[in-house]
Design a protein around this motif. Structure first.
Motif, PDB file in Angstrom:
ATOM      1  N   GLU A   1      83.561  10.594 -39.259  1.00  0.00           N
ATOM      2  CA  GLU A   1      83.779  11.403 -38.057  1.00  0.00           C
ATOM      3  C   GLU A   1      85.229  11.278 -37.561  1.00  0.00           C
ATOM      4  OE1 GLU A   1      82.171  11.342 -33.529  1.00  0.00           O
ATOM      5  OE2 GLU A   1      80.645  11.225 -35.104  1.00  0.00           O
TER       6      GLU A   1
ATOM      7  N   GLU B   1      80.557   6.855 -38.696  1.00  0.00           N
ATOM      8  CA  GLU B   1      81.607   6.764 -37.666  1.00  0.00           C
ATOM      9  C   GLU B   1      82.989   6.967 -38.293  1.00  0.00           C
ATOM     10  OE1 GLU B   1      79.583   3.442 -34.710  1.00  0.00           O
ATOM     11  OE2 GLU B   1      80.867   2.768 -36.341  1.00  0.00           O
TER      12      GLU B   1
ATOM     13  N   LYS C   1      80.261   1.656 -39.307  1.00  0.00           N
ATOM     14  CA  LYS C   1      79.394   2.554 -40.073  1.00  0.00           C
ATOM     15  C   LYS C   1      80.184   3.659 -40.747  1.00  0.00           C
ATOM     16  CE  LYS C   1      75.555   1.769 -36.972  1.00  0.00           C
ATOM     17  NZ  LYS C   1      74.699   2.325 -35.946  1.00  0.00           N
TER      18      LYS C   1
ATOM     19  N   ILE D   1      85.069  -0.007 -36.320  1.00  0.00           N
ATOM     20  CA  ILE D   1      84.170   0.947 -36.954  1.00  0.00           C
ATOM     21  C   ILE D   1      83.342   0.177 -37.974  1.00  0.00           C
ATOM     22  CG2 ILE D   1      84.010   2.977 -38.436  1.00  0.00           C
ATOM     23  CD1 ILE D   1      86.544   4.015 -37.119  1.00  0.00           C
TER      24      ILE D   1
END
Length: 121
Positions: A36, A33, A30, A28
């Motif tokens: 989420e 992301e 970002k 991951i």
């Protein structure tokens, strides 16, 4: 009890985790992301239950002690400052990878110990 408390930071931060080498984890990079993946989830492993909120808070329990802290996203890493049962575990930036309902944090920007958690609703 003191001996157990000395080993729990390793459980919270990694070090006592055997992860198969062939397990496919996606990195991951970002903040969007990451949010989420963890939004509305509890990160669990034996004796540990944590929530990582989008507002930058970390809260939960590790064995019989409260875990509190804060986090931010910096240059593709989860950077956290953590307190466990009154002990300051310090600041560390960690690489984050996910595989389905599992998330792995690796300290020292991916070069240190890892801790794997289940993501539970």
């Amino acid at each position: 009890m003191r001996i157990f408390k000395e080993f729990l930071p390793a459980l919270l931060l990694g070090g006592l985790v055997a992860v198969p080498v062939n397990a496919e984890y996606a990195k991951i990079d970002k903040l969007s992301e990451f949010n989420e993946v963890v939004q509305g989830k509890t990160l669990t492993r034996p004796l540990i239950r944590l929530q990582v909120t989008p507002s930058g808070a970390i809260k939960g329990r590790g064995a019989a002690w409260d875990v509190t802290g804060s986090w931010s996203w910096r240059d593709g890493y989860f950077c956290r400052d953590l307190n466990w049962g009154g002990d300051d575990l310090g600041y560390n930036c960690q690489e984050v990878r996910v595989n389905g309902e599992k998330i792995r944090f690796t300290s020292d920007k991916g070069s240190g110990d890892s801790a794997e958690f289940n993501l539970k609703p």
